[in-house]
Design an enzyme around this catalytic site. Structure first.
Site, PDB file in Angstrom:
ATOM      1  CE  LYS A  76      88.114 124.646 -30.534  1.00  0.00           C
ATOM      2  NZ  LYS A  76      87.642 124.232 -31.881  1.00  0.00           N
ATOM      3  CB  SER A 151      90.603 122.102 -33.427  1.00  0.00           C
ATOM      4  OG  SER A 151      89.366 122.781 -33.534  1.00  0.00           O
ATOM      5  CB  SER A 175      86.922 121.335 -34.904  1.00  0.00           C
ATOM      6  OG  SER A 175      88.198 121.265 -35.472  1.00  0.00           O
TER       7      SER A 175
HETATM    8  N1  GLN Z   1      90.804 119.295 -38.842  1.00  0.00           N
HETATM    9  C1  GLN Z   1      90.412 120.398 -39.682  1.00  0.00           C
HETATM   10  C2  GLN Z   1      91.556 121.351 -39.802  1.00  0.00           C
HETATM   11  O1  GLN Z   1      92.589 121.029 -39.372  1.00  0.00           O
HETATM   12  C3  GLN Z   1      89.183 121.059 -39.136  1.00  0.00           C
HETATM   13  C4  GLN Z   1      89.445 121.915 -37.972  1.00  0.00           C
HETATM   14  C5  GLN Z   1      88.230 122.602 -37.461  1.00  0.00           C
HETATM   15  O2  GLN Z   1      87.099 122.186 -37.742  1.00  0.00           O
HETATM   16  N2  GLN Z   1      88.449 123.676 -36.740  1.00  0.00           N
HETATM   17  O3  GLN Z   1      91.444 122.413 -40.317  1.00  0.00           O
END
Ligand code: GLN
Length: 484
Positions: A76, A151, A175
């Site tokens: 990532k 994400s 995410s």
């Molecule tokens: N969807 C969540 C957010 O927008 C979690 C994102 C994540 O786990 N990095 O913060």
């Protein structure tokens, strides 16, 4: 080749059925041919990948390699990689090249894994659909008009489309698990502190955790074996011994006590997803598990609590991007104030700016007690719910997401609807517990994820529980059509 498990690839490499160089070329060709439809990679470094593969081939020729030697993976784009751009999918870091490798990257490289490139993601890991990336959205390989989740959407899409054998991800509120669920792959977010955060660009430091996105629990175990463990460079990394995750995969699970939180099966859950989850639970009953209904009474508060705590921490973490030390700098600043504000206004996208504003607001003197302090208190209550639950059960199961993948563009105008996608995953991060998502029976051709939540440092058991299901079923082997 691309449909083989990591154990099979490793065995083939040892038997010289093909070399790591050939395997790496195969994946690079697939990326060149198929990724234009997905946009799952931000950066592909073929030269560095082939150089790493050549080194792996030399090690294999000397019969030296470890299980991951010569296996092509992706990171990532939130993990710093020495000499290869690390953008965090932000204009702010569009030309940033880190001077060092993140610990996770360093450990996987030392284990012989070959890095193909860096995967797309939501900007600074803020999002649930991979649509906030400066480099454009990622498409879901099961239906390219839909989101892959976020994400870590690039990692999920790349693994699902077999553009790499496995990938890293990070999980602050879901995410890893949410995109794993929406793309039909296996994802594990370990216990907070299990994998080092050193060199992983910080979003919300008390929640961020590195983990693995792979096609199966067994594949994930191979990566986690190398990634997990204490790192003195990360003060929050846990000094807890790391068991051998691969060794534990086949353990017997009869007598396993599974808790189903009633809060995870109520309103808001697509009934077809609920039915797929219930069918998976019945498989566990066949394996000798015992099912109990439990309650996590404070878990419905996890989304509002998270959207105070995470923005608060992000507003502090992102203060370092000031246009002075590194990252985007605006042209011709009039003065220092203009340099800061314009560099940040130009460098950050809308969602990141929204979070920074919410974060500074909830931390401001007048509102700290009303929002930030209160959220921290409820965070403790959420963790206490889990503590009580784990006195009664060994593992908690439920859906990973309320629905299957939604259409690209569907929720971009409604942040709250977007945030609610993580309704089942966020509580785990607030408590610091390990969580997983594994594919179960799809709904109308779209993947569904079963979520497994374990007690602290119980990753070996989670992988074992997931592996036993994958031994019995074939959902994790299904490949999206059109990506052959
Ligand atoms: N969807 C969540 C957010 O927008 C979690 C994102 C994540 O786990 N990095 O913060």
């Amino acid at each position: 080749m691309q449909n083989k498990s990591i154990a099979e690839l490793a065995a083939d490499l040892r038997l010289r059925k093909y070399s790591s160089t050939e395997l790496t070329r195969h994946y690079l060709d697939r990326i060149a041919r198929l990724d234009p439809r997905l946009n799952s990679f931000i950066t592909v470094d073929a030269e560095a990948a082939l150089a790493a593969a050549a080194r792996a081939d030399e090690a294999l020729a000397r019969d030296e390699g470890r299980p991951l030697t010569g296996i092509p993976i992706a990171h990532k784009d939130i993990f710093c990689t020495k000499g290869v751009r690390t953008s965090c999918a932000s204009r702010m870091l569009d030309d940033f090249v880190a001077p060092y490798d993140a610990t996770v990257v360093e450990r996987l490289a030392a284990a012989g894994a070959v890095m193909l490139g860096k995967t797309n993601m939501d900007e600074f890991a803020m999002g649930s659909s991979n649509e906030t990336s400066y480099y454009g959205p990622v498409a879901n390989p099961w239906d390219t008009s839909r989101v892959p989740g976020g994400s870590s959407g690039g990692s999920a899409a790349a693994v699902a489309a077999r553009l790499c054998a496995a990938a890293t991800g990070t999980d602050t509120g879901g995410s890893i698990r949410q995109p794993a669920a929406l793309c039909g792959i296996t994802g594990i977010k370990p216990t907070y502190g299990r994998c080092s955060r050193w060199g992983m660009i910080a979003f919300a430091s008390s929640l961020d955790q590195a983990g693995v996105m792979a096609r199966s629990a067994a594949d994930a175990a191979f990566l986690l074996d190398e990634m997990a463990g204490f790192d003195e460079r990360d003060s929050t990394s846990a000094e807890v011994p790391v068991p051998d995750y691969v060794d534990a995969l086949d353990n017997d699970i009869s007598g396993l006590r599974i808790g189903l939180p009633k809060e995870f099966f109520g309103e808001g859950l697509d009934p077809r997803v609920g039915a797929a989850i219930e069918a998976a639970i019945r498989e566990y009953e066949k394996l000798g598990a015992e099912i109990r209904e439990i309650s996590l009474p404070n878990s419905p508060l996890s989304v509002p609590v998270y959207y105070v705590v995470a923005p608060a921490e992000c507003s502090s973490n992102l203060a370092r991007f000031d246009g002075v030390r590194y990252g985007h700098r605006c042209a011709d600043p009039a003065d220092l104030e203009d340099l800061y504000t314009r560099s940040r206004a130009e460098g950050f996208g809308a969602e990141v700016q929204r979070r920074v504003m919410i974060g500074t607001y909830v931390l401001s003197a007048g509102y700290y007690d009303a929002y930030y302090l209160k959220a921290q208190k409820i965070r403790q209550l959420i963790a206490d719910d889990f503590k009580r639950a784990f006195e009664e059960v060994d593992v908690i199961m439920g859906p990973t997401t309320p629905s299957t993948a939604f259409a690209l563009g569907d929720k971009m105008d409604d942040p709250v609807a977007m945030y609610l996608n993580d309704i089942y995953t966020i509580a785990t991060n607030l408590a610091g517990l390990p969580g997983m998502s594994i594919p179960v029976e799809p709904v109308e051709g779209m993947p569904v994820g079963l979520q497994l939540i374990g007690n602290y440092f119980d990753e070996a058991r989670l992988l074992n529980i997931a592996h036993r299901y994958q031994h019995l079923t074939h959902w994790h082997q299904a490949a999206p059509a059109g990506f052959e």
